[in-house]
Design an enzyme around this catalytic site. Structure first.
Site, PDB file in Angstrom:
ATOM      1  N   GLU A   1       0.908  -5.941 -16.756  1.00 40.25           N
ATOM      2  CA  GLU A   1       0.933  -4.790 -17.674  1.00 40.25           C
ATOM      3  C   GLU A   1       1.729  -3.616 -17.098  1.00 40.25           C
ATOM      4  OE1 GLU A   1      -0.527  -4.247 -21.010  1.00 40.25           O
ATOM      5  OE2 GLU A   1       1.071  -2.837 -20.557  1.00 40.25           O
TER       6      GLU A   1
ATOM      7  N   PHE B   1       0.857  -1.193   0.000  1.00 45.87           N
ATOM      8  CA  PHE B   1       0.000   0.000   0.000  1.00 45.87           C
ATOM      9  C   PHE B   1       0.890   1.239   0.000  1.00 45.87           C
ATOM     10  CE2 PHE B   1      -3.182   3.016   1.610  1.00 45.87           C
ATOM     11  CZ  PHE B   1      -4.303   2.612   0.907  1.00 45.87           C
TER      12      PHE B   1
ATOM     13  N   LYS C   1       8.471  -5.484 -12.255  1.00 47.50           N
ATOM     14  CA  LYS C   1       9.305  -5.880 -13.409  1.00 47.50           C
ATOM     15  C   LYS C   1      10.546  -6.651 -12.993  1.00 47.50           C
ATOM     16  CE  LYS C   1       9.519  -1.691 -11.977  1.00 47.50           C
ATOM     17  NZ  LYS C   1       9.144  -0.321 -12.171  1.00 47.50           N
TER      18      LYS C   1
ATOM     19  N   LYS D   1      12.716  -4.188 -17.904  1.00 47.47           N
ATOM     20  CA  LYS D   1      11.639  -3.921 -18.867  1.00 47.47           C
ATOM     21  C   LYS D   1      12.043  -4.363 -20.272  1.00 47.47           C
ATOM     22  CE  LYS D   1       9.967  -0.101 -16.040  1.00 47.47           C
ATOM     23  NZ  LYS D   1      10.231   1.284 -15.640  1.00 47.47           N
TER      24      LYS D   1
ATOM     25  N   THR E   1       3.213   3.814  -2.987  1.00 50.43           N
ATOM     26  CA  THR E   1       2.896   4.730  -4.088  1.00 50.43           C
ATOM     27  C   THR E   1       1.850   4.126  -5.022  1.00 50.43           C
ATOM     28  OG1 THR E   1       5.170   5.520  -3.980  1.00 50.43           O
ATOM     29  CG2 THR E   1       3.952   6.055  -5.972  1.00 50.43           C
TER      30      THR E   1
END
Ligand code: NDP
Ligand code: HSE
Length: 444
Positions: free
Chosen positions: A143, A26, A119, A219, A28
């Site tokens: 996503e 909980f 990621k 990424k 950012t």
């Protein structure tokens, strides 16, 4: 996992049934995910076919003030929350690798779908996580792991599934783009710009991951895996960050008509024997000022895809920050929840092509080399001959200053990275070269 759970994953819980969510983290991102789920609950119910109900929120510090969050939802026992019978979907927004990996595997092994924004986790352990999701017949969505709000994963996984992708490149780290942009446009120092990016919620918990390029490399690994149907892991990506980029480099680049961006580049290479390999790399890159990437400012991201049938595509948008990232996370929650209600699964990772991973030296690139040289006859000839020996031709040569302060700035044509590295090594040992000030790659 019981056969009843597996059967339920195939058939779905049924329209109107609630989807129980465990929110892990909980901070950012997590706080904004909770906000969206709360503010737009009715819309999501219609989009999913049943309501999303948050069963609990796992945090590390229960004493922290979290206005607007019912106290009974908070727990510091993530494992117990995941194991609850009324939890169908686990959302991991904690960060890190080892601990979240255990939690995500716990969830998948218990037959619960997972949404993660992590990621670093996906790039390090994609195969193991995908296997666990397959075995349980559940979804693993991520996503938000690439370029936050920009739907890169869905675009590669679904929208471009009919095409043949040649290259995926662009700016995929908001923090470093924010820092480089601030250094160039406002003259901010590196430290001040990093502090501001951290305050705005763009940086990772340990910003080393941003500035050393590791976040962008994760990424790149994810994009290359999806785009080339080949598993590319974090350690397969050549990686240089921005911590060595100085204000002087930025000023010199500016003067020469370039801006410096941290680029992630994933491409198919054709080897001399005609076979293909995948190369993925992250490094600071000189981008001509007239190139669209040069105008990507602050924490924005931009990704170019070159595909056989679609041609060139560009995606641009918010690449970091809690609210934009929550958009992607909640999009995944909606997708996974629909499958929980009606049954079925999203397209999974497919690595059928199994292309070999190219060595970093096989990449094709251009170098921009700035060196301090002696001001005497024959200097240019001595330097040029080192390029010629490696079969590398020069695009431009510029001389600045004179006598004690003579500088030579050389830009090469495209050549193999290995040949260019060899040249730089030789240049540093030439009598006529006092110092190599900087070596930057150029993307044009
Ligand atoms: P934060 O550091 O802001 O939040 C992390 C949250 O995890 C906090 O709520 C923290 O609890 C909680 N947490 C930490 N350790 C534990 C633990 N052992 N058990 C339970 N909860 C724990 O991170 P972000 O929200 O910025 O990032 C989360 C993830 O999203 C990362 O994987 C990141 O890479 C990814 N991401 C982030 C983006 C961004 O712009 N920030 C964009 C895209 C992806 P507490 O509140 O008590 O400290
Ligand atoms: N720290 C990351 C960035 C967050 O700056 O891009 C988004 O993934």
């Amino acid at each position: 996992m019981s056969s009843t759970v597996q059967e339920l994953n195939r058939t779905g819980k049924g329209e109107g049934q609630p989807v129980g969510v465990a929110l892990l983290g909980f901070g950012t991102v997590g706080a904004e995910v909770f906000r969206l789920l709360t503010e737009h609950a009715d819309d999501y119910t219609h989009r999913i076919g049943g309501p999303v109900e948050v069963r609990g929120i796992a945090v590390s510090d229960l004493a922290k003030q979290r206005p607007g969050v019912p106290e009974e939802l908070l727990t510091d026992d993530a494992r117990a929350l995941i194991a609850r019978d009324d939890v169908d979907l686990v959302v991991e927004v904690i960060g890190g690798i080892d601990y979240p990996r255990e939690l995500v595997l716990d969830a998948l092994n218990a037959g619960k779908s997972v949404v993660t924004a992590n990621k670093a986790l996906v790039a390090a352990h994609a195969d193991g996580l995908a296997e666990a999701a397959d075995a349980a017949g559940v979804d693993l969505y991520y996503e938000a792991a690439v370029a936050a709000a920009i739907p890169v994963v869905g675009m590669l996984r679904r929208s471009l599934a009919g095409d043949h992708i040649q290259r995926i490149s662009g700016i995929v780290n908001g923090t470093t783009n924010f820092i480089l942009d601030a250094m160039e446009s406002t003259g901010a120092t590196y430290d001040d710009a990093l502090a501001e990016a951290t305050r705005l919620g763009y940086a990772e918990a340990d910003p080393t991951a941003d500035v050393e390029g590791h976040d962008a490399a994760s990424k790149a690994a994810i994009m290359a895996s999806l785009g080339f149907y080949t598993r590319v892991n974090f350690e397969d990506v050549y990686c240089e960050g921005i911590s060595n980029v100085t204000s002087e480099d930025i000023a010199a680049a500016n003067q020469a008509g370039y801006t410096i961006k941290l680029l992630a580049i994933c491409e198919r290479l054709t080897r001399e024997d005609g076979t293909e390999a995948v190369n993925a790399r992250v490094h600071p890159t000189l981008v001509p000022k007239e190139h669209p990437l040069a105008t990507v400012s602050e924490s924005y991201n931009a990704i170019f895809v070159e595909a056989e049938a679609a041609g060139s595509l560009m995606f641009y948008g918010n690449g970091a920050g809690g609210y934009p990232t929550a958009s992607a996370v909640v999009g995944d929650i909606v997708g996974a929840s629909r499958n929980i209600v009606y049954g079925g699964r999203a397209p999974e990772d497919n690595t059928y092509a199994k292309l070999p991973i190219a060595d970093a030296g096989e990449a094709l690139t251009c170098y921009h080399i700035d060196m301090q040289v002696d001001e005497r006859t024959g200097v240019l000839a001595a330097i040029s001959s080192e390029f010629a020996k490696q079969g590398v031709s020069l695009r431009t040569v510029r001389q600045e200053g004179s006598e004690e302060d003579a500088r030579l700035i050389v830009v090469t044509h495209t050549a193999r990275e290995s040949a260019l590295r060899e040249i730089v090594n030789t240049l540093t040992s030439l009598d006529v070269v006092k110092e190599v000030n900087s070596v930057l790659r150029l993307d044009s």
